[in-house]
Motif scaffolding. Structure first.
Motif, PDB file in Angstrom:
ATOM      1  N   TRP A   1     -22.191   9.835  39.775  1.00 45.20           N
ATOM      2  CA  TRP A   1     -20.825   9.927  40.318  1.00 45.20           C
ATOM      3  C   TRP A   1     -20.808  10.753  41.597  1.00 45.20           C
ATOM      4  O   TRP A   1     -21.636  11.652  41.786  1.00 45.20           O
ATOM      5  CB  TRP A   1     -19.879  10.601  39.313  1.00 45.20           C
ATOM      6  CG  TRP A   1     -19.590   9.773  38.094  1.00 45.20           C
ATOM      7  CD1 TRP A   1     -20.125   8.553  37.779  1.00 45.20           C
ATOM      8  CD2 TRP A   1     -18.721  10.135  37.014  1.00 45.20           C
ATOM      9  NE1 TRP A   1     -19.620   8.123  36.566  1.00 45.20           N
ATOM     10  CE2 TRP A   1     -18.759   9.069  36.072  1.00 45.20           C
ATOM     11  CE3 TRP A   1     -17.913  11.229  36.747  1.00 45.20           C
ATOM     12  CZ2 TRP A   1     -18.019   9.096  34.893  1.00 45.20           C
ATOM     13  CZ3 TRP A   1     -17.174  11.258  35.574  1.00 45.20           C
ATOM     14  CH2 TRP A   1     -17.228  10.191  34.654  1.00 45.20           C
TER      15      TRP A   1
ATOM     16  N   ASN B   1      -6.639   7.523  36.110  1.00 41.09           N
ATOM     17  CA  ASN B   1      -8.027   7.460  36.579  1.00 41.09           C
ATOM     18  C   ASN B   1      -8.068   7.572  38.109  1.00 41.09           C
ATOM     19  O   ASN B   1      -8.291   6.600  38.830  1.00 41.09           O
ATOM     20  CB  ASN B   1      -8.679   6.151  36.101  1.00 41.09           C
ATOM     21  CG  ASN B   1     -10.188   6.164  36.252  1.00 41.09           C
ATOM     22  OD1 ASN B   1     -10.741   7.036  36.934  1.00 41.09           O
ATOM     23  ND2 ASN B   1     -10.859   5.200  35.643  1.00 41.09           N
TER      24      ASN B   1
ATOM     25  N   PRO C   1     -22.610   9.028  34.678  1.00 37.61           N
ATOM     26  CA  PRO C   1     -22.048  10.236  35.318  1.00 37.61           C
ATOM     27  C   PRO C   1     -23.013  10.950  36.271  1.00 37.61           C
ATOM     28  O   PRO C   1     -22.566  11.602  37.218  1.00 37.61           O
ATOM     29  CB  PRO C   1     -21.680  11.127  34.134  1.00 37.61           C
ATOM     30  CG  PRO C   1     -21.470  10.187  33.003  1.00 37.61           C
ATOM     31  CD  PRO C   1     -22.385   9.016  33.230  1.00 37.61           C
TER      32      PRO C   1
ATOM     33  N   THR D   1     -10.164   8.848  40.096  1.00 38.93           N
ATOM     34  CA  THR D   1     -11.450   8.542  40.725  1.00 38.93           C
ATOM     35  C   THR D   1     -11.536   7.054  41.058  1.00 38.93           C
ATOM     36  O   THR D   1     -11.936   6.665  42.155  1.00 38.93           O
ATOM     37  CB  THR D   1     -12.585   8.945  39.768  1.00 38.93           C
ATOM     38  OG1 THR D   1     -12.318  10.261  39.307  1.00 38.93           O
ATOM     39  CG2 THR D   1     -13.909   8.914  40.434  1.00 38.93           C
TER      40      THR D   1
ATOM     41  N   GLU E   1     -17.601  10.363  28.718  1.00 36.16           N
ATOM     42  CA  GLU E   1     -16.936  10.383  30.042  1.00 36.16           C
ATOM     43  C   GLU E   1     -16.874   8.997  30.679  1.00 36.16           C
ATOM     44  O   GLU E   1     -16.039   8.736  31.523  1.00 36.16           O
ATOM     45  CB  GLU E   1     -17.678  11.311  31.030  1.00 36.16           C
ATOM     46  CG  GLU E   1     -17.820  12.725  30.602  1.00 36.16           C
ATOM     47  CD  GLU E   1     -19.171  12.948  29.936  1.00 36.16           C
ATOM     48  OE1 GLU E   1     -19.356  12.432  28.808  1.00 36.16           O
ATOM     49  OE2 GLU E   1     -20.017  13.646  30.498  1.00 36.16           O
ATOM     50  N   MET E   2     -17.789   8.128  30.309  1.00 40.94           N
ATOM     51  CA  MET E   2     -17.778   6.786  30.908  1.00 40.94           C
ATOM     52  C   MET E   2     -16.652   5.924  30.349  1.00 40.94           C
ATOM     53  O   MET E   2     -16.333   4.877  30.894  1.00 40.94           O
ATOM     54  CB  MET E   2     -19.116   6.083  30.692  1.00 40.94           C
ATOM     55  CG  MET E   2     -20.203   6.633  31.581  1.00 40.94           C
ATOM     56  SD  MET E   2     -21.623   5.555  31.631  1.00 40.94           S
ATOM     57  CE  MET E   2     -21.011   4.132  32.523  1.00 40.94           C
TER      58      MET E   2
ATOM     59  N   THR F   1     -13.601   7.348  28.986  1.00 42.46           N
ATOM     60  CA  THR F   1     -12.361   8.115  28.821  1.00 42.46           C
ATOM     61  C   THR F   1     -11.114   7.254  28.992  1.00 42.46           C
ATOM     62  O   THR F   1     -10.171   7.351  28.213  1.00 42.46           O
ATOM     63  CB  THR F   1     -12.296   9.255  29.873  1.00 42.46           C
ATOM     64  OG1 THR F   1     -13.523   9.947  29.829  1.00 42.46           O
ATOM     65  CG2 THR F   1     -11.144  10.200  29.601  1.00 42.46           C
ATOM     66  N   TYR F   2     -11.099   6.446  30.040  1.00 39.66           N
ATOM     67  CA  TYR F   2      -9.879   5.710  30.377  1.00 39.66           C
ATOM     68  C   TYR F   2      -9.910   4.263  29.912  1.00 39.66           C
ATOM     69  O   TYR F   2      -9.013   3.497  30.222  1.00 39.66           O
ATOM     70  CB  TYR F   2      -9.675   5.738  31.892  1.00 39.66           C
ATOM     71  CG  TYR F   2      -9.485   7.130  32.422  1.00 39.66           C
ATOM     72  CD1 TYR F   2      -8.346   7.854  32.088  1.00 39.66           C
ATOM     73  CD2 TYR F   2     -10.430   7.724  33.247  1.00 39.66           C
ATOM     74  CE1 TYR F   2      -8.157   9.139  32.554  1.00 39.66           C
ATOM     75  CE2 TYR F   2     -10.254   9.009  33.731  1.00 39.66           C
ATOM     76  CZ  TYR F   2      -9.118   9.708  33.376  1.00 39.66           C
ATOM     77  OH  TYR F   2      -8.934  10.981  33.847  1.00 39.66           O
TER      78      TYR F   2
END
Ligand SMILES: CC(C)(COP(=O)(O)OP(=O)(O)OC[C@H]1O[C@@H](n2cnc3c(N)ncnc32)[C@H](O)[C@@H]1OP(=O)(O)O)[C@@H](O)C(=O)NCCC(=O)NCCS
Length: 184
Positions: A101, A134, A98, A136, A29-30, A32-33
């Motif tokens: 977050w 992204n 995460p 977030t 997840e850290m 992903t983008y």
């Protein structure tokens, strides 16, 4: 070099941070983008680079370990690096474990680093880039008062596909206004 916020301590990386960095590099997840998951050699290389950067004169890259006192473990990274000397443009970037977050930590850390950069490094313009999906990270930029300069088409190659990215910025005079407003 260290910066303190209400809840965080931003400090230089040290050799002993390898395991914490490695843990974060293994969390999908850290990344992903951003990129494929870094392997052990890449984690090692980035830590070595961080430590080497600390010797630069003048310094053009600051990569802060975000820690949450009283703990000293690395829970995130806040990077500030010079992009274009002639126009005094620097880039800021962030990533958090995460588990941290949704607590406003990225913005809190970035605010302190950007404020310090405008005051101490004679910065004219701070930019931030993110993958167009992204949302977030976009929220963090918006909450920092940054403006969207544009959408760059297909500037990221990730997972076998092209992706767009956003570029956001804030100028020194806008930062001063923002600070004056928040003092009211
Ligand atoms: C981008 C990142 C640093 C944001 O940090 P953060 O401190 O969690 O940000 P915030 O707490 O200010 O939350 C920002 C937005 O995320 C969303 N959010 C909140 N809690 C969340 C959670 N538990 N999970 C996912 N998103 C959440 C909300 O939309 C929030 O906006 P809001 O405050 O207007 O409601 C973090 O998500 C991260 O490390 N992501 C992976 C690395 C990355 O993508 N880095 C950016 C590269 S450009």
């Amino acid at each position: 070099m260290e910066l303190i916020t209400q809840r965080l301590r931003l400090r230089e990386f040290v050799e002993g941070d390898y395991l914490a960095l490695r843990e974060m590099d293994c969390i999908p997840e850290m990344h992903t983008y951003e990129r494929d998951l870094p392997d052990e050699a890449e984690t090692r290389k980035s830590l070595d680079e961080n430590i080497r950067n600390q010797q630069e004169v003048p310094r053009t890259t600051f990569r802060f370990a975000i820690t949450i006192p009283p703990q000293d473990a690395v829970r995130g990274i806040l990077k500030l690096s010079r992009q274009w000397e002639a126009i005094r443009e620097w880039e800021v970037g962030w990533a958090l474990h995460p588990h941290e977050w949704g607590k406003g930590y990225a913005g809190e850390a970035a605010w302190q680093v950007m404020d310090w950069a405008f005051r101490e490094l004679n910065v004219h313009r701070i930019v931030a880039f993110c993958h167009a999906d992204n949302t977030t990270s976009v929220r963090v930029m918006e909450k920092l008062g940054m403006h969207q300069d544009g959408r760059l088409r297909e500037t990221r190659w990730l997972k076998g596909e092209w992706w767009d990215e956003f570029v956001y910025s804030i100028l020194d005079n806008e930062w001063r206004c923002l600070k004056d407003l928040t003092r009211l």
